[in-house]
Design an enzyme around this catalytic site. Structure first.
Site, PDB file in Angstrom:
ATOM      1  CD  GLU A 129      -0.395   0.245   4.338  1.00  0.00           C
ATOM      2  OE1 GLU A 129       0.281  -0.798   4.391  1.00  0.00           O
ATOM      3  OE2 GLU A 129      -1.642   0.243   4.272  1.00  0.00           O
ATOM      4  CD  GLU A 177      -2.238  -3.655   9.041  1.00  0.00           C
ATOM      5  OE1 GLU A 177      -1.734  -2.528   8.821  1.00  0.00           O
ATOM      6  OE2 GLU A 177      -2.988  -4.229   8.228  1.00  0.00           O
ATOM      7  CG  HIS A 205       0.141  -4.211   5.107  1.00  0.00           C
ATOM      8  ND1 HIS A 205      -0.629  -3.785   4.062  1.00  0.00           N
ATOM      9  CD2 HIS A 205       0.629  -5.425   4.735  1.00  0.00           C
ATOM     10  CE1 HIS A 205      -0.626  -4.688   3.101  1.00  0.00           C
ATOM     11  NE2 HIS A 205       0.133  -5.699   3.478  1.00  0.00           N
ATOM     12  CG  HIS A 265      -1.945  -1.133   1.091  1.00  0.00           C
ATOM     13  ND1 HIS A 265      -2.341  -1.906   2.151  1.00  0.00           N
ATOM     14  CD2 HIS A 265      -2.622  -1.614  -0.001  1.00  0.00           C
ATOM     15  CE1 HIS A 265      -3.228  -2.816   1.730  1.00  0.00           C
ATOM     16  NE2 HIS A 265      -3.408  -2.655   0.426  1.00  0.00           N
TER      17      HIS A 265
HETATM   18  O1  0X9 Z   1      -6.595  -4.227   4.386  1.00  0.00           O
HETATM   19  C1  0X9 Z   1      -5.452  -4.663   4.234  1.00  0.00           C
HETATM   20  O2  0X9 Z   1      -4.990  -4.993   3.163  1.00  0.00           O
HETATM   21  C2  0X9 Z   1      -4.526  -4.752   5.438  1.00  0.00           C
HETATM   22  N1  0X9 Z   1      -4.671  -3.625   6.290  1.00  0.00           N
HETATM   23  S1  0X9 Z   1      -4.173  -2.147   5.764  1.00  0.00           S
HETATM   24  O3  0X9 Z   1      -4.645  -1.162   6.697  1.00  0.00           O
HETATM   25  N2  0X9 Z   1      -2.610  -2.083   5.793  1.00  0.00           N
HETATM   26  O4  0X9 Z   1      -4.615  -1.954   4.447  1.00  0.00           O
HETATM   27  C3  0X9 Z   1      -4.893  -5.958   6.269  1.00  0.00           C
HETATM   28  C4  0X9 Z   1      -4.614  -7.234   5.599  1.00  0.00           C
HETATM   29  C5  0X9 Z   1      -4.765  -8.376   6.505  1.00  0.00           C
HETATM   30  N3  0X9 Z   1      -5.984  -9.091   6.294  1.00  0.00           N
HETATM   31  C6  0X9 Z   1      -7.128  -8.875   7.013  1.00  0.00           C
HETATM   32  N4  0X9 Z   1      -7.194  -7.938   7.924  1.00  0.00           N
HETATM   33  N5  0X9 Z   1      -8.147  -9.650   6.770  1.00  0.00           N
HETATM   34 ZN    ZN Z   2      -1.595  -1.999   4.032  1.00  0.00          ZN
END
Ligand code: 0X9
Ligand code: ZN
Ligand code: CA
Ligand code: CA
Ligand code: CA
Length: 720
Positions: free
Chosen positions: A463, A668, A595, A460
């Protein structure tokens, strides 16, 4: 794990046909050297190649890193402290021993040693530092080796005590005369030192501020090289002792080192009133002044000395060496702030222009680190490149690495330890940017049968902290290899792959805002709409779009793309991971995708809230929980199944586990949830060091467990 096809694949990665290699160098130069915006159109040839089933040909190191323009040797002259450093420098200055004179100055302050350096150089002597009250043993030994005809002590008994003089006499015997050159203050002492070494009528004289060391040090080096004296002045007023010395020397020209903030215009006027022509050689800061002096007086020297611009004492003894070698002293930052980017721009630009063949670093690693030493080499031999003006972080976040600085940092690691670091690209982004990666292992160019680990960052775009986290890991693995046995074992017994920024297009776009755009996705256009971008972390093909954990709307933040693998960036990741299947066996055992934000450790699955669905082995699930908890204990993050945060489908770690049985986590990073989303993803650069260091143990744990993740639940028998 066996040697086999993987070896051939890696070998092929490194040795593409010459024509491809040349084409790739061209691309690398374009991407590195030109404005990134110029690489705006997708490359259809490359896109087709990436879409094909066989893994793409990956560039060799030479493609990532331009060939060095010439060989640059670098040497460190340093001891455990400033006294030891003065001994190491002296040994290099006068390897043969036997000198007419040794100057001895206090290492507790810089002032007396500043003028002593050029005086020592003029008399063909050396300069050593001493403690004020006691002659260090290694300095005494060096004194004896130098066997000087006489000794000049810089400063009065308050600077260098009579006890030290007695120790010198005891070391050298009663026949070696010891004199003091001292005045009422540093200006008087400088004048007295110059009086003793330079006859009247000197064509050229240097004048530098006595209030700080850097300008006088840099002036001392060029003065020593051309046989001129250095006098000191107050920033705002020419001291009477300095006036007297100028009157006696009757120079034709006085060079004032430093800008008007260092030496005021009033001082320049006062000097001119004494008769000589006045020339000012200075820059905007200490680095600029050192560079300007080097350019003005030693433009062609092929050896340069480099000292910390912060720690004065380490380089003082090097002025006579500069004199002998005809080499200037340039200044750098130590790398205590944010690695590397520690070579200031004036110094960097001068190294590029001069392209020296030899760099002597003055002081121990605490003064100038090994990373900085190899960064200096990279600038001198042309392997590092200057970032284009865009895209870049704003000044208040300059400790983040922009894309060019990131690549430079990886290159520095590879210059330092080519045996441990190999740079390659896993493919190109939609807009044609390379997705850079490094392999870190012993015998790095050989695909050894060692458990493999993957760490990736920046799926992303916004990030930013994840790139720093990936670089930090490289820093630990390379920088602590010699000093930390645990790190050394992991580097020796694992093969760690680091992908530093999976989404370089989104990153460049995000940096184009003021200051940021808060962009998340890649920059791939979508048919029939002006909405741009696919969420790479919804584009993997495992249960793609199955469960309401992504959007089919191209304008959504979590748009999954028109089909699995529609994004070139996820295809590059897929192809890389698949290339690690050797003789039917996936070599990568553990993985983390970096992330922001939330301070969480997440594990599969994300597509369902069920803890142990049919596509997960119950033992694997227990192992996941144990690993996540173990890592969370080290960094204070919260461990949980990723769907407990929210449902995602088509994300990377579900695919990594489901298709490859890799123990795959999402970290994260800092911070926890903030009020504004801007603060969520773009924390100020002040937190980089703290928040990346925080994950040291967790990342090393993940690398360690790659031999058998089931060790986390005491089930190593499962690894057989
Ligand atoms: O949404 C995402 O891709 C990830 N969070 S972010 O805020 N960095 O975009 C999380 C991915 C992990 N998977 C789940 N939370 N299901
Ligand atoms: Zn992310
Ligand atoms: Ca800042
Ligand atoms: Ca290895
Ligand atoms: Ca291997």
């Amino acid at each position: 794990m066996r040697r086999g096809r993987g070896g051939a694949i890696l070998a092929a990665m490194r040795r593409p046909p010459a024509s491809q290699s040349a084409a790739f160098v061209g691309l690398a130069v374009l991407v590195l050297g030109g404005p990134l915006a110029a690489v705006s159109a997708p490359n259809p040839v490359r896109a087709a190649a990436t879409a094909a089933l066989e893994p793409p040909t990956r560039p060799v190191l030479a493609a990532a890193v331009p060939e060095p323009s010439h060989e640059v040797t670098s040497e460190r002259l340093g001891g455990t402290d400033r006294y030891g450093t003065s001994v190491a420098i002296s040994a290099r200055t006068v390897p043969e021993g036997g000198v007419p004179v040794v100057y001895l100055a206090s290492g507790a302050g810089f002032a007396d040693a500043l003028a002593a350096g050029p005086a020592a150089a003029r008399s063909g002597g050396a300069l050593l530092l001493t403690r004020p009250d006691r002659l260090p043993a290694n300095v005494a030994t060096e004194l004896v080796r130098l066997a000087p005809g006489r000794v000049v002590v810089a400063g009065g008994p308050a600077a260098v005590s009579e006890a030290v003089v007695d120790e010198v006499r005891a070391a050298l015997g009663p026949d070696v005369p010891i004199e003091r050159a001292a005045g009422p203050d540093r200006y008087g002492t400088a004048a007295a030192l110059v009086d003793g070494a330079f006859e009247a009528t000197t064509p050229l004289l240097f004048l530098a501020s006595g209030a700080g060391f850097p300008d006088a040090l840099a002036a001392g080096a060029v003065a020593a090289a051309i046989g001129a004296p250095v006098l000191l002045t107050r920033p705002d007023r020419l001291p009477p002792e300095t006036v007297r010395a100028i009157r006696r020397l009757r120079p034709e020209r006085v060079v004032i080192a430093g800008g008007p903030a260092a030496v005021s215009p009033a001082v320049a006027t006062a000097v001119a009133a004494l008769g000589p022509t006045v020339e000012r050689v200075g820059g905007a800061d200490r680095f600029g002044t050192a560079t300007a002096l080097a350019k003005r007086f030693l433009p062609d020297a092929s050896t340069v000395l480099v000292a910390s611009g912060l720690g004065f004492a380490d380089a003082l003894a090097a002025v006579p060496l500069a004199g002998r070698l005809g080499a200037p002293i340039l200044l750098t930052w130590p790398d205590s702030v944010s690695w590397p980017a520690s070579v200031p721009h004036p110094t960097r630009d001068e190294l590029r222009r001069r392209a020296p063949t030899s760099i002597l670093v003055l002081g121990g690693p605490a003064a100038v680190s090994e990373f900085v030493r190899y960064e200096l080499v990279g600038w001198a031999d042309g392997r590092l490149s200057v970032p284009p003006p865009e895209p870049d972080y704003p000044a208040f976040d300059s400790r983040y690495h922009n894309p060019t600085e990131l690549l430079n940092a990886v290159i520095v690691a590879a210059i330092w330890r080519p045996d441990l670091v190999d740079i390659f690209s896993i493919g190109t982004s939609y807009q044609g940017r390379d997705i850079w990666a490094a392999k870190v292992s012993d015998n790095v160019t050989v695909d050894e049968p060692e458990p493999e680990v993957l760490v990736d960052a920046l799926h992303h775009a916004r990030e930013h902290l994840t790139v720093e986290q990936a670089l930090y890991l490289l820093n630990v693995l390379v920088g602590d290899y010699e000093s930390d046995p645990a790190v050394r074992r992991l580097v020796d017994e694992r093969e760690v792959f680091i992908v530093f920024a999976l989404n370089p297009d989104g990153w460049a776009f995000d940096l184009g805002g003021s200051p940021y755009r808060g962009w998340r996705k890649n920059r791939q256009p979508n048919a029939g709409t002006s909405a741009v971008g696919t969420d790479p972390n919804r584009n993997y093909d495992y249960r793609w779009g199955c469960c309401g954990g992504s959007s089919g709307n191209p304008s959504a933040w979590n748009y999954r793309g028109p089909a699995p693998w529609s994004a070139p960036e996820t295809r590059a990741m897929r192809d890389f991971v698949e290339s690690r299947v050797v003789e039917g066996r996936q070599q990568i055992r553990t993985h983390v995708s970096l992330h922001t934000n939330g301070e969480l450790i997440l594990y599969p699955y994300g597509y369902t809230k069920v803890d142990v669905p049919a596509d997960m082995d119950p033992v694997d699930q227990r192992t996941y929980v144990a690993m996540a908890r173990a890592m969370a204990r080290t960094n204070g993050y919260r461990p949980m199944q990723s769907s407990d945060l929210y449902i995602t489908d088509g994300d990377q770690i579900d695919w990594m586990y489901a298709r490859h049985r890799i123990f795959s986590f999402t970290f994260e990073l800092y911070p926890t949830e903030q009020v504004s989303s801007h603060a969520d993803h773009e924390p100020p650069d002040e937190v980089i060091v703290r928040e990346t260091t925080r994950n040291r143990a967790a990342l090393l744990y993940l690398i360690d467990l790659a031999d058998c993740p089931y060790r986390a639940i005491g089930a190593s028998d499962r690894c057989g």
